[in-house]
Design a protein around this motif. Structure first.
Motif, PDB file in Angstrom:
ATOM      1  N   ILE A   1       0.817  -1.218   0.000  1.00 36.66           N
ATOM      2  CA  ILE A   1       0.000   0.000   0.000  1.00 36.66           C
ATOM      3  C   ILE A   1       0.851   1.269   0.000  1.00 36.66           C
ATOM      4  CG2 ILE A   1      -1.974  -1.122   1.089  1.00 36.66           C
ATOM      5  CD1 ILE A   1      -1.170   0.118   3.740  1.00 36.66           C
TER       6      ILE A   1
ATOM      7  N   LYS B   1      -3.029  -1.030  -5.488  1.00 45.75           N
ATOM      8  CA  LYS B   1      -4.221  -0.881  -4.666  1.00 45.75           C
ATOM      9  C   LYS B   1      -4.727  -2.257  -4.247  1.00 45.75           C
ATOM     10  CE  LYS B   1      -4.716   3.641  -4.909  1.00 45.75           C
ATOM     11  NZ  LYS B   1      -4.645   4.485  -3.704  1.00 45.75           N
TER      12      LYS B   1
ATOM     13  N   ASN C   1     -10.109   2.564   0.763  1.00 43.47           N
ATOM     14  CA  ASN C   1     -10.018   2.178  -0.645  1.00 43.47           C
ATOM     15  C   ASN C   1     -11.372   1.759  -1.229  1.00 43.47           C
ATOM     16  OD1 ASN C   1      -6.957   2.002  -1.598  1.00 43.47           O
ATOM     17  ND2 ASN C   1      -7.029   1.374   0.550  1.00 43.47           N
TER      18      ASN C   1
END
Length: 780
Positions: free
Chosen positions: A404, A410, A442
């Motif tokens: 990350i 992602k 996210n």
């Protein structure tokens, strides 16, 4: 007259480098802008799949491109798109080429329009309906729409990209239709999920003789893709003749529907019928067989490939690599991987990384991971899950943090499943909550598997309230959802809740499996619910050996050891280590030396290198004061080279795991820890605590025994946690072995003296200490 450069033989152009060499000579002779040479270079670019940027540069070198040059560039784009290159690269080019032709007042030959239409349509797709309609309008104005090939191409454009109503309108307006027109419109209806109309058109064709192998294959493909394999096979079996494409359509249907055995049987039938497989056949069959994970089958297919000329084919090799990897044939997989050389792509790299990780060869997997030219989400997930599934939870979380930190990486649902699992195995609630915050930041949408991993994490971190909340918020629950929560309840000793959840599970139409019953029986054992546990055991149609082990544990814990022995003797299946391990533990709890010896003798034969069995037998002898027998067991361990598992405890603090072993002084705050420990010992003595030295496995002075027990790893871990945590926070400690009786008693008293809630997860269950009491009710 255009002269050919004498120094370059055109018949020896074999690759893009040769094209570039010819191009360079043309530049030297100032011929590179001539339409003849531009068209020739583009033709070679088409054949050799040259980069689009290079082909475009060649085209634009012609100041006044003629019909042949336009024809060549359109053929290049169409060929490139058929090779699955990016559509976005060509969309603007297709539109500008069409406008450029109109600008130069070049009227293509009718035969070029189908290529132009297919090229432009493939580039534009659904996203540029205006371009598609402009082609149609232009052709109407020129009167070319009446040309059968042009009309078919326009119909194909609408059939593929929509609206299908326009394709059907063109079809219905045709005065003379051929089989290609019928095949196209039938295929179109399948593409737009209109099975009924596709079927009606097939049966309305002008007699059996009109249907060709493509017509039949279209029906097989349509039904196969809609997962109606029975009807697909009916059409396949009724085909008057079959092509390799027909076989591939049926094989793909089986492969994509998860029916590898049927795919393999059909493939063997194909070979026995004398039909030659092509590249697609081999890739389909190999990919389908990967799910079987059968090493013998993998070797058999590899030998068949050795007899044909597809063994060196890139796509076949890639599929074979995946098959060998999933079958655990790592040597064969690595050999193929090495042979691919510069042709390796992210799929082959990820396949090898995943294969090594699954097999537990984490260093080999990490070496490949570090060497691969470019990582994608699958690469990260393969490596993180490899660590998580092989007990390297800390490294899994560390790698996740590295992932990350990269802006172009992602996490997704698959990533979070592994991370939540790692946090759960560590019992690291702080890290788990941090991972949940990453999930939310996210905007990752969890699958059922993701929610199940969250339930697992909260259960293993000792927060059943949060596990319940996740479970109740799930829109869809599966068998694993129930089993995970039941197992969590069992580890916390919530027997009745486990039983109620199993009943709710049945009400929801989900039948319990062996894992469900193991969880509920374990919960009954921890909660002393013998009667309820026996009823559940009797309700199991065919109990397996693990269910019997749960019953032996349940009977043994309540002191019914004779019944436990009778149950073992009546078992219709061979007892395993879990059966005798439960009996040995019960013998230790109830100080039954003879039964302990009987169970240990069995265990020493089944698993001679499990140190826990020797330790439990030594405990039984120590409790009975039989020190010579304790020494005998220790000497047996030395003789058999059995090493005792080191007991260790851990505490999570500020994202780090702090580990402790008995008498540990390696921690940077050891002085503070031992100072607090001494203070707590004084408080315990004042409160009337007498150290339980019965489990010290050495015949030494009482004072030395007390010292050994007093510095157990869980006590050191709790002292550290008390030092670094707030007065209102819960102390959470993990231990890899079962908590000893003295530590259990001590922690109960510490919880009351310090006014703190302390949760300890040992290798057997959770102990929640509050105000001098433990949730296990001193029964573990």
């Amino acid at each position: 007259m255009i002269n050919i450069p004498s120094s370059f033989p055109l018949n020896k152009i074999r690759n893009v480098d040769h094209v570039r060499q010819l191009h360079a000579q043309l530049v030297l002779q100032s011929l590179h802008h001539h339409n003849h040479w531009v068209a020739l270079l583009l033709s070679h670019c088409t054949l050799l799949l040259a980069p689009s940027s290079y082909a475009s540069r060649i085209f634009h070198s012609a100041p006044y491109p003629n019909l042949r040059v336009f024809t060549s560039i359109f053929r290049y784009y169409y060929s490139s798109l058929s090779q699955s290159q990016s559509q976005s690269l060509f969309q603007s080019e297709a539109a500008s080429l069409f406008k450029l032709m109109l600008f130069h007042d070049i009227k293509p030959h009718t035969s070029l329009y189908p290529v132009m239409i297919k090229s432009a349509a493939a580039a534009a797709g659904k996203s540029n309906a205006v371009l598609l309609l402009s082609f149609h309008s232009h052709l109407l104005k020129l009167g070319h729409i009446h040309d059968h090939y042009v009309r078919n191409a326009i119909m194909g454009m609408y059939a593929k990209y929509g609206p299908i109503q326009l394709a059907r309108k063109l079809f219905d307006e045709m005065h003379h239709r051929n089989v290609a027109d019928w095949n196209l419109i039938i295929s179109a209806y399948w593409k737009w999920d209109n099975e009924e109309e596709a079927n009606r058109l097939f049966h309305s064709m002008c007699g059996e003789s009109w249907r060709n192998v493509i017509t039949w294959t279209t029906m097989v493909t349509g039904y196969a893709k809609s997962r109606n394999l029975k009807t697909a096979r009916m059409y396949f079996d009724n085909m008057p003749e079959r092509s390799v494409v027909s076989w591939n359509a049926m094989l793909s249907g089986y492969a994509q529907s998860g029916a590898p055995q049927e795919a393999l049987a059909l493939f063997n039938h194909m070979l026995n019928s004398g039909n030659e497989p092509d590249q697609t056949t081999w890739v389909t069959v190999i990919s389908s067989c990967s799910s079987l994970a059968d090493p013998g089958l993998a070797d058999s297919i590899a030998k068949k490939l050795d007899k044909v000329n597809f063994h060196s084919n890139y796509f076949v090799k890639t599929a074979l690599l995946d098959l060998q990897a999933k079958c655990g044939n790592l040597g064969a997989a690595q050999k193929i991987f090495d042979q691919l050389g510069v042709r390796r792509n992210s799929v082959t790299w990820n396949t090898m990384i995943s294969a090594y990780a699954r097999a537990g060869y984490l260093s080999a997997a990490r070496d490949l991971f570090n060497k691969m030219p470019e990582r994608n989400i699958v690469s990260w997930n393969s490596m993180i899950s490899g660590y998580a599934q092989n007990g390297e939870s800390l490294i899994a979380i560390k790698l996740f943090k590295e992932m990350i930190s990269h802006k172009d990486s992602k996490p997704n649902d698959v990533t979070m499943v592994s991370v939540f699992s790692a946090c759960g195995h560590l019992g690291a609630l702080g890290l788990g909550k941090w991972a949940v915050s990453i999930l939310n930041e996210n905007h990752i949408k969890l699958s059922i598997l993701g929610f199940n991993s969250l339930i697992f994490m909260y259960s293993r971190c000792g927060t059943m309230e949060d596990a319940w909340i996740i479970f109740q918020e799930m829109e869809t629950k599966d068998l694993v959802s129930y089993n995970t929560l039941i197992s969590g309840l069992a580890a916390h000793g919530h027997g009745m809740e486990s039983i109620k959840l199993m009943l709710k599970m049945k009400e929801d139409g989900i039948e319990p499996d062996r894992i469900t019953y193991i969880g509920v029986l374990t919960a009954c054992s921890h909660a002393r619910l013998l009667e309820q546990g026996q009823k559940i055991f009797q309700s199991i149609k065919v109990p397996d050996v693990d269910h019997y082990a749960c019953m032996i544990d349940m009977l043994g814990r309540v002191g019914k050891l004779e019944e436990a022995v009778k149950l073992i003797q009546s078992m219709p299946i061979e007892p395993h280590e879990g059966i005798y391990g439960s009996l040995l533990n019960a013998a230790c709890i109830h100080k039954r030396v003879e039964l302990g010896e009987l169970a240990a003798a069995k265990l020493f034969k089944i698993e001679p290198h499990n140190s826990g069995n020797y330790v439990l037998l030594s405990n039984i002898y120590a409790l009975a004061g039989r020190w010579k027998d304790v020494d005998r067991v220790r000497n047996t361990m030395i003789k058999r080279e059995v090493k005792k598992t080191t007991a260790w405890s851990w505490v999570e603090h500020e994202g780090e795991i702090h580990k402790f072993i008995v008498g540990d002084r390696s921690h940077k705050r050891s002085d503070d820890i031992y100072k607090l420990l001494a203070n707590l010992k004084a408080k315990l003595r004042f409160a009337g605590h007498v150290v339980d030295k019965s489990y010290v496995l050495r015949d030494v002075e009482e004072e030395e025994k007390e010292e050994i027990v007093g510095i157990h790893s869980e006590k050191l871990a709790i002292c550290f946690a008390l030092l670094v945590s707030g007065a209102e926070s819960i102390v959470r400690v993990g231990k890899n072995l079962r908590i000893c009786p003295d530590c259990h008693t001590s922690i109960k008293m510490i919880s009351k003296l310090e006014g703190r809630k302390i949760i300890v997860r040992d290798n057997n269950r959770f102990h929640c200490f509050t105000d001098g009491l433990c949730s296990c009710k001193d029964y573990w």
